[in-house]
Design a protein around this motif. Sequence first.
Motif: not given
Length: 221
Positions: A92-98, A143-145
Amino acid sequence: MTVPDHPPTVRRATCGRCRRPQATCLCALARPTPHRTEVLVLQHPQEQRQAKNSVALLRLSLARCEVVVGERFAPEVLQGLLHRPGRQTWLLYPDVPAAPAPAVVEADRPAEAAPRLVVVDATWRKSLRLLLEHPALAALPRLSLPAPPPTRYRAIRAARRPDQVSTLEATVQALSVLEPAFDGAPLLDAFEAFVSGVAARQRGGAHRGFAPPSDPSVGSG
């Protein structure tokens, strides 16, 4: 007779079930909620000591919820935590550039595998550091909400961004995605009562504990 320089420290009585001081015991708020997804919470040690942390209530209410406290994990230990036979693990974590999400190939997913959800309970900076320092964690499918509803947490804990919610709220939303039949309403109602109790203590009111939600239907599941 020698008089001690300092009086002995009086240790507060602690509930053996929720592991919190008896004055703020959460057991009355626990709402056993049926679910099939295994939940693993990787909790930063600083969050464990937060009286406002929502993970204790989450652990009490979800039968398949495991909480592991730490900020650095040996590769073999982390591998054992993340993967279980017959389970498809999601982070459970967003897709972020870093820390971009890895590409997921459909053929890599076990057929009819029950889900296992990994949740990071930490500040944004510390959670990102956890991903960057643990490649096995960062390699999990994400899994991004979607945009979450307004958080109940803002009454007791500041957030930098409007989409930041408590770990409990995010987990309930994720379980609703993984299990369409999952009913997280009773747990969210209990969380609202928890927030109200903490806010009352912060204001110095007479209410010292946590009152169960007033709706008699809450917790019937």
